[in-house]
Design an enzyme around this catalytic site. Structure first.
Site, mmCIF file in Angstrom:
data_model
loop_
_atom_site.group_PDB
_atom_site.id
_atom_site.type_symbol
_atom_site.label_atom_id
_atom_site.label_comp_id
_atom_site.label_asym_id
_atom_site.label_seq_id
_atom_site.Cartn_x
_atom_site.Cartn_y
_atom_site.Cartn_z
ATOM 1 N N LYS A 116 0.838 -1.198 0.000
ATOM 2 C CA LYS A 116 0.000 0.000 0.000
ATOM 3 C C LYS A 116 0.875 1.250 0.000
ATOM 4 O O LYS A 116 1.930 1.291 0.645
ATOM 5 C CB LYS A 116 -0.914 -0.007 1.231
ATOM 6 N N SER B 19 -9.631 1.947 2.989
ATOM 7 C CA SER B 19 -8.800 2.719 2.085
ATOM 8 C C SER B 19 -7.779 1.902 1.318
ATOM 9 O O SER B 19 -7.124 2.394 0.406
ATOM 10 C CB SER B 19 -8.068 3.801 2.883
ATOM 11 N N SER C 215 -9.872 -0.564 7.151
ATOM 12 C CA SER C 215 -9.386 -0.390 5.784
ATOM 13 C C SER C 215 -8.695 -1.606 5.195
ATOM 14 O O SER C 215 -8.287 -1.572 4.035
ATOM 15 C CB SER C 215 -8.435 0.812 5.719
#
Length: 470
Positions: free
Chosen positions: A63, A138, A162
């Site tokens: 990420k 997210s 997330s």
């Protein structure tokens, strides 16, 4: 799933799948930066070595809020466009030390503020199951990369769900460890007391392996615990395939099964609980009475911490710097031009609740209620319950652009924020389909008891025959 089978997913195969599903204007947009040449060179070096590392040659995705030396770390924001960190996150380094090969950085809601990956400054990520829908957020890029078969292991981050919510939307496994189990060094801070580094995988065993590798004490993170890391991958291997959960008590929190839950997801959860009973577990209804307060508490505490953490992005030290005649104007132009609407909204909210005259009314009161939420979990686990089972999200993945009201978006994390507030381990795994879209079931356990959580999850996965990619 053995380590050897994980290794069969080669870097060359990863790039072939990337070219098929992610590249181009009609692709998933799961990646913000990739390292094709570097990863292929690393794969060739790995193939000629005698390495016995757990992840030798395994392609992974990271990420874009976890610092890397070889690729930019933008946090999905214009304010950090092109920024390359001078150091690497501990979790990333541990993957590399285990032989993994980083192929790229994945798309995300800007500064991890969102539940759909629509808030990225670089465009939304699409759900591999249905490209008209969001992958969750997210950490949507990491979830999509795993679900689409580009990689079998990816890192994400969690502040309020997330990892677990995108895992549910994309039909994969997502794990948030106990707060302090995994170092946050190199994770760009959103809300420091809530942030966790988590793992995505295509099955429970791979997720356990990934977490086992990145977990452990780190002197660079003062909040990282010193507890030894148990052999988590072993807990995901069933020794008894008939009654593997004999003696296990599973709690069913009644507050998670309300009218807010899609009745079709509820039916899948009920069926999963019946499977757990058939595997030898006892299922009890339990109460977590302060659950309804979790969303308002979270949206006081997280923005408050964000307003402090994001003050560093001012155009002076690194990142975007707007041209202006004076210092104050430069600050204003840099932050107004560099931050998107959702980040701006949360900074303003956080600044408000921390301001003079409002601190006690909002922030201090929210901290008090956070303690009550934590005590709810402690009381239930002290009563003899080993794990809790709940839905992960109240609905399946929604269409891109469908949810425009910020409050409605916040409610998609209604079942996940509690684990972040309490700091307990939690994970999501696929339990069925609704209109062809995956839905997830969530296990939660007491602090530092990931072992029991993985045992229950592996048993349910085996019973359902839903191991993706097997």
């Amino acid at each position: 799933m053995s380590v050897e089978s994980l290794k069969t997913h080669t870097v060359e195969a990863a790039w072939a799948q990337y070219d098929a599903v992610d590249a181009g204007p009609s692709g998933l947009n799961a990646f913000l930066a990739v390292d094709r040449e570097g990863s292929l060179a690393a794969a060739r070096a790995s193939a000629t070595s005698a390495s016995t590392a757990d992840l030798a040659g395994v392609p992974v995705a990271i990420k874009d809020n976890l610092a890397t030396l070889t690729l930019p770390t933008t946090c999905g924001s214009r304010i950090l466009e092109g920024y390359v960190s001078p150091y690497e996150a501990t979790a990333v380094r541990k993957l590399r030390d285990a032989g993994a090969i980083v192929i790229g950085k994945t798309n995300m809601d800007e500064f991890a503020m969102g539940s759909s990956t629509e808030n990225s400054a670089y465009g939304p990520t699409r759900n591999p199951v249905d490209r008209t829908r969001v992958p969750g957020g997210s950490s949507g890029g990491s979830a999509a990369a795993v679900a689409a078969g580009v990689v079998r292991l990816a890192l994400g981050s969690e502040t309020g769900g997330s990892v677990r919510q995108p895992a549910a939307f994309c039909g994969i496994v997502g794990v948030k460890p106990t707060y302090g189990r995994v170092s946050r060094f190199g994770l760009v801070a959103y809300a420091s007391s809530l942030d966790h580094v988590g793992v995505f995988a295509r099955n429970v065993h791979d997720a356990a392996l990934g977490l086992e590798i990145i977990a452990g004490h780190d002197p660079y993170d003062a909040t990282c615990a010193s507890q030894p890391v148990p052999p988590l991958r072993e807990s995901a291997v069933l020794l008894d395939r008939t009654q593997p959960l004999a003696g296990l008590v599973v709690g069913r929190p009644v507050e998670y099964f309300t009218d807010a839950l899609d009745i079709r997801i509820r039916a899948h959860c009920d069926a999963s609980l019946e499977r757990l009973r058939a595997l030898g577990a006892e299922v009890r209804d339990v109460s977590l009475p302060h659950t309804a307060l979790a969303i308002p508490v979270y949206y006081v505490l997280a923005p408050a911490e964000a307003s402090s953490n994001l003050a560093r992005y001012d155009g002076v030290r690194y990142g975007l710097r707007a041209n202006a005649d004076g210092l104050r104007e430069m600050y204003e132009r840099t932050r107004s031009g560099g931050f998107g609407a959702e980040v701006t909204r949360r900074i303003l909210l956080g600044t408000y609740v921390l301001s003079a005259g409002y601190y006690d009314a909002y922030y201090r009161r929210a901290q008090t209620v956070r303690t009550l939420i934590t005590q709810d979990f402690e009381r239930v686990f002290a009563s003899g319950v080993h794990v809790l089972f709940t839905p992960t999200a109240p609905t399946p993945a929604f269409r891109i652009g469908e949810v425009s009201d910020p409050y409605d978006m916040y409610l998609s994390d209604i079942y996940t924020v509690t684990a972040n507030l309490a700091g307990i381990p939690a994970m999501s795994q696929p339990i069925g389909l609704v209109d062809g879209l995956p839905v997830g079931g969530q296990f939660m356990a007491a602090r530092f008891d990931e072992t029991t959580m993985f045992k229950a999850a592996a048993a349910l996965e085996h019973a359902m025959g839903m191991e993706i990619g097997a």
